[in-house]
Design a protein around this motif. Sequence first.
Motif, PDB file in Angstrom:
ATOM      1  N   ALA A 334       1.090  -0.551   0.252  1.00  0.00           N
ATOM      2  CA  ALA A 334      -0.229  -0.287  -0.248  1.00  0.00           C
ATOM      3  C   ALA A 334       0.844   1.531  -0.523  1.00  0.00           C
ATOM      4  N   PHE A 335       1.703   1.105   0.781  1.00  0.00           N
ATOM      5  CA  PHE A 335       2.964   2.476   0.439  1.00  0.00           C
ATOM      6  C   PHE A 335       3.735   2.788  -0.977  1.00  0.00           C
ATOM      7  N   LEU A 336       3.749   1.674  -0.701  1.00  0.00           N
ATOM      8  CA  LEU A 336       4.690   1.765  -2.218  1.00  0.00           C
ATOM      9  C   LEU A 336       3.415   1.918  -3.420  1.00  0.00           C
ATOM     10  N   ASN A 337       2.110   2.090  -3.195  1.00  0.00           N
ATOM     11  CA  ASN A 337       1.025   2.557  -3.986  1.00  0.00           C
ATOM     12  C   ASN A 337       0.405   3.705  -3.663  1.00  0.00           C
ATOM     13  N   ASP A 338       1.232   4.463  -2.718  1.00  0.00           N
ATOM     14  CA  ASP A 338       0.700   5.769  -2.089  1.00  0.00           C
ATOM     15  C   ASP A 338      -0.515   6.211  -1.403  1.00  0.00           C
ATOM     16  N   ARG A 339      -0.909   4.342  -1.009  1.00  0.00           N
ATOM     17  CA  ARG A 339      -2.380   4.546  -0.563  1.00  0.00           C
ATOM     18  C   ARG A 339      -1.820   4.454   1.099  1.00  0.00           C
ATOM     19  N   LEU A 340      -0.278   4.223   1.415  1.00  0.00           N
ATOM     20  CA  LEU A 340      -0.488   4.359   3.104  1.00  0.00           C
ATOM     21  C   LEU A 340       0.432   5.492   3.222  1.00  0.00           C
ATOM     22  N   GLY A 341       0.471   6.194   4.323  1.00  0.00           N
ATOM     23  CA  GLY A 341       2.004   6.646   4.470  1.00  0.00           C
ATOM     24  C   GLY A 341       3.046   5.628   5.466  1.00  0.00           C
ATOM     25  N   PHE A 342       4.639   5.826   5.103  1.00  0.00           N
ATOM     26  CA  PHE A 342       5.166   5.813   5.718  1.00  0.00           C
ATOM     27  C   PHE A 342       4.830   5.147   7.200  1.00  0.00           C
ATOM     28  N   LEU A 343       5.488   5.944   8.276  1.00  0.00           N
ATOM     29  CA  LEU A 343       3.752   5.320   9.626  1.00  0.00           C
ATOM     30  C   LEU A 343       2.780   4.263  10.181  1.00  0.00           C
ATOM     31  N   GLY A 344       1.982   4.776   8.694  1.00  0.00           N
ATOM     32  CA  GLY A 344       1.094   4.265   8.284  1.00  0.00           C
ATOM     33  C   GLY A 344       1.902   2.365   9.066  1.00  0.00           C
ATOM     34  N   ILE A 345       2.930   1.951   8.158  1.00  0.00           N
ATOM     35  CA  ILE A 345       3.005   1.030   8.443  1.00  0.00           C
ATOM     36  C   ILE A 345       2.999  -0.093   9.386  1.00  0.00           C
ATOM     37  N   PRO A 346       3.781   0.557  10.114  1.00  0.00           N
ATOM     38  CA  PRO A 346       3.970  -0.039  11.595  1.00  0.00           C
ATOM     39  C   PRO A 346       2.510  -0.271  12.678  1.00  0.00           C
ATOM     40  N   ALA A 347       1.974   1.127  12.041  1.00  0.00           N
ATOM     41  CA  ALA A 347       0.459   1.541  12.435  1.00  0.00           C
ATOM     42  C   ALA A 347      -0.633   0.250  11.655  1.00  0.00           C
ATOM     43  N   VAL A 348      -0.446  -0.264  11.149  1.00  0.00           N
ATOM     44  CA  VAL A 348      -1.066  -1.503   9.998  1.00  0.00           C
ATOM     45  C   VAL A 348      -0.414  -3.247  10.762  1.00  0.00           C
ATOM     46  N   ILE A 349       0.521  -2.985  11.145  1.00  0.00           N
ATOM     47  CA  ILE A 349       1.054  -4.359  11.611  1.00  0.00           C
ATOM     48  C   ILE A 349       0.610  -4.234  13.080  1.00  0.00           C
ATOM     49  N   GLU A 350       0.667  -2.689  14.015  1.00  0.00           N
ATOM     50  CA  GLU A 350       0.528  -2.900  15.285  1.00  0.00           C
ATOM     51  C   GLU A 350      -1.349  -3.914  15.171  1.00  0.00           C
ATOM     52  N   GLY A 351      -2.089  -2.832  14.623  1.00  0.00           N
ATOM     53  CA  GLY A 351      -3.961  -3.123  14.838  1.00  0.00           C
ATOM     54  C   GLY A 351      -3.904  -4.469  14.452  1.00  0.00           C
ATOM     55  N   THR A 352      -3.113  -5.081  13.005  1.00  0.00           N
ATOM     56  CA  THR A 352      -3.643  -6.341  12.631  1.00  0.00           C
ATOM     57  C   THR A 352      -2.992  -7.201  13.792  1.00  0.00           C
ATOM     58  N   LEU A 353      -1.845  -7.137  14.426  1.00  0.00           N
ATOM     59  CA  LEU A 353      -1.381  -8.540  15.302  1.00  0.00           C
ATOM     60  C   LEU A 353      -2.841  -7.564  16.287  1.00  0.00           C
ATOM     61  N   ALA A 354      -2.751  -6.818  16.748  1.00  0.00           N
ATOM     62  CA  ALA A 354      -3.807  -6.686  18.297  1.00  0.00           C
ATOM     63  C   ALA A 354      -5.116  -7.272  17.832  1.00  0.00           C
ATOM     64  N   GLN A 355      -5.519  -7.355  16.904  1.00  0.00           N
ATOM     65  CA  GLN A 355      -7.209  -7.859  15.913  1.00  0.00           C
ATOM     66  C   GLN A 355      -7.281  -9.669  15.793  1.00  0.00           C
ATOM     67  N   VAL A 356      -5.825  -9.993  14.981  1.00  0.00           N
ATOM     68  CA  VAL A 356      -5.849 -11.458  15.193  1.00  0.00           C
ATOM     69  C   VAL A 356      -5.224 -12.027  16.046  1.00  0.00           C
ATOM     70  N   GLY A 357      -3.932 -11.782  16.836  1.00  0.00           N
ATOM     71  CA  GLY A 357      -3.181 -12.742  17.899  1.00  0.00           C
ATOM     72  C   GLY A 357      -2.916 -13.108  16.998  1.00  0.00           C
ATOM     73  N   ALA A 358      -2.050 -14.507  18.160  1.00  0.00           N
ATOM     74  CA  ALA A 358      -1.587 -15.175  17.886  1.00  0.00           C
ATOM     75  C   ALA A 358      -2.169 -16.690  18.343  1.00  0.00           C
ATOM     76  N   GLY A 359      -2.080 -17.635  16.976  1.00  0.00           N
ATOM     77  CA  GLY A 359      -2.674 -18.684  17.991  1.00  0.00           C
ATOM     78  C   GLY A 359      -1.457 -20.142  17.786  1.00  0.00           C
ATOM     79  N   PRO A 360      -1.985 -21.747  17.974  1.00  0.00           N
ATOM     80  CA  PRO A 360      -1.087 -22.418  17.490  1.00  0.00           C
ATOM     81  C   PRO A 360      -0.713 -22.905  16.455  1.00  0.00           C
ATOM     82  N   VAL A 361      -0.028 -23.007  16.041  1.00  0.00           N
ATOM     83  CA  VAL A 361       0.168 -23.720  14.567  1.00  0.00           C
ATOM     84  C   VAL A 361       0.498 -25.657  14.543  1.00  0.00           C
ATOM     85  N   TYR A 362      -0.393 -25.842  14.110  1.00  0.00           N
ATOM     86  CA  TYR A 362      -0.407 -27.463  14.064  1.00  0.00           C
ATOM     87  C   TYR A 362      -0.323 -28.149  13.234  1.00  0.00           C
ATOM     88  N   SER A 363      -0.161 -27.164  11.775  1.00  0.00           N
ATOM     89  CA  SER A 363       0.376 -27.603   9.996  1.00  0.00           C
ATOM     90  C   SER A 363       0.360 -26.523   9.032  1.00  0.00           C
TER      91      SER A 363
END
Length: 387
Positions: A334-363
Motif C-alpha cells: 500500500a505504501f509503494l502504491n501511495d495508499r498509506l503513509g510511511f508511519l502507517g506501515i507499523p500502525a497497520v502491523i500493530e493493529g492487525t496483531l492486536a485484532q488477529v492475535g496469535a494462535g497455535p500452529v498445527y500444520s
Amino acid sequence: MKKVVILGATGSIGTQALDVVARSGGELEPVALSAGRDHAALVELARAHGVRRIALSDEDAAARAAEAWTEGEVLGGVEGLVRLVAESDADLVLNAIVGSAGLGPTIVALTEGIDVALANKESLVVGGELVMALAEATGAQLIPVDSEHSALHQLIAAEQARGAGSIDRLVLTASGGPFRGRTRAELEDVTVREALRHPTWAMGGKITIDSATLMNKGLEVIEAHHLFGTPYDRIDVVVHPQSMVHALVTLCDGATLAHLGHPDMRVPIAYALHHPDRVDVPVKPLDLLEVGALTFEPPDEDAFPCLRLAREAAIAGGTAPCVMNAANEVAVHAFLNDRLGFLGIPAVIEGTLAQVGAGPVYSFDSLTEADATARAVAGELIGRVHA
C-alpha cells in the motif's frame, strides 16, 4: 557438477546468482529458472544460460512466455512452480522469491530432500518451526544467503569445528536505511522515492522499504533464531552505517568474532551455491585503512517501531510471526502504491496483531489461514488510515 534451480531469477539476487553460476567454470549448472510476471526477462535469461525449463507464478505471463519461447518447457501458476522444483533432479534450490510466496517452494524442495540456499527469509519467519523440522527429517540443508546470516553461518561453523559450545550471543548489523538519524516526527511525510534510496544495497522495492522501516532486521532476528537455534534474548541488533561488518558472535570468554567485507551479495551467494567450498569472487578485498572508521549505534525503536513489533511477534510465537509478516506485506504494498503513509506501515502491523492475535500452529494449513485473515484485517485498516 552441481545442478541448481534459481527461483526469483529476474530479481537482484537471482541475476547475481546467475553471474556466480556463469563464473563457476562448469561446476554449477542451472537446470530451471522461475520468476513472477516478467516473462520476457526470464526467457532471455533461459536462453543466455541454456536452461530448458522455466516457470512463472503468474499464469497469464506463463502463457505469453510459452508463445514467445519454444526452446523448452514453460510451467505456470503455483502448481507449475511446485513441478519445477519437484521434477528438477536438482542438488540445490536457490529460493530468492520475495515474501511469503517463497514458503511453498522451500517446503517442496526440503520434502524432496533438496538442499536450499535460502534468500527468502519469510520461509522461516512464517513457518520456521515446521520448516526446520522438515529439514531435519529429510536431511536437506538450509544454507542462508542473506549477508548477515551467511556471516553468522560461517562464524558459527568455524567455532563449532573446535567442538566447543562457546557462543554466547549473535549480533546482526543494520545499515539504518535511508532515514537513519531521523525522529519519528521527521518521518511523517517521507515519500516512496525517498524510502527507495538505500544508502548501501541495491535491492527490490519490498525489501528496500523493509530496510527503511527496520522491519527487515526484525525478520532477520526471527530467521537467525530458527537457523541457529538461538533464544531471542541472545540475539542483538546494532546499526552499522558502513555495512562492512555483516555480523558478530560474542563468546563465553568475552571475545567477539566478526565477519567483514564490502557489501556485495555475490559473496554470500557464492558461499551458498558452492558450499562447503569457497571460490574466487571478483570483489575488492577490504582495506581497513581506506575505510578509516567503523561506527555502531543502537536502533531507534521509537522512530522505527517495526523492529520492536517483529521481536514481540516472535516472542509471542505460534501464528503471530505469520500475522505480522502478512500485515507488513500488505502495508508495504500500500505504501509503494501511495495508499498509506510511511508511519502507517507499523500502525497497520500493530493493529492487525492486536485484532488477529496469535494462535497455535498445527500444520502449514494453520499458517495459510492466519495469513489470509491477517491480510484481510490489514486491508481494512489501510482503508481506515488512508481515508
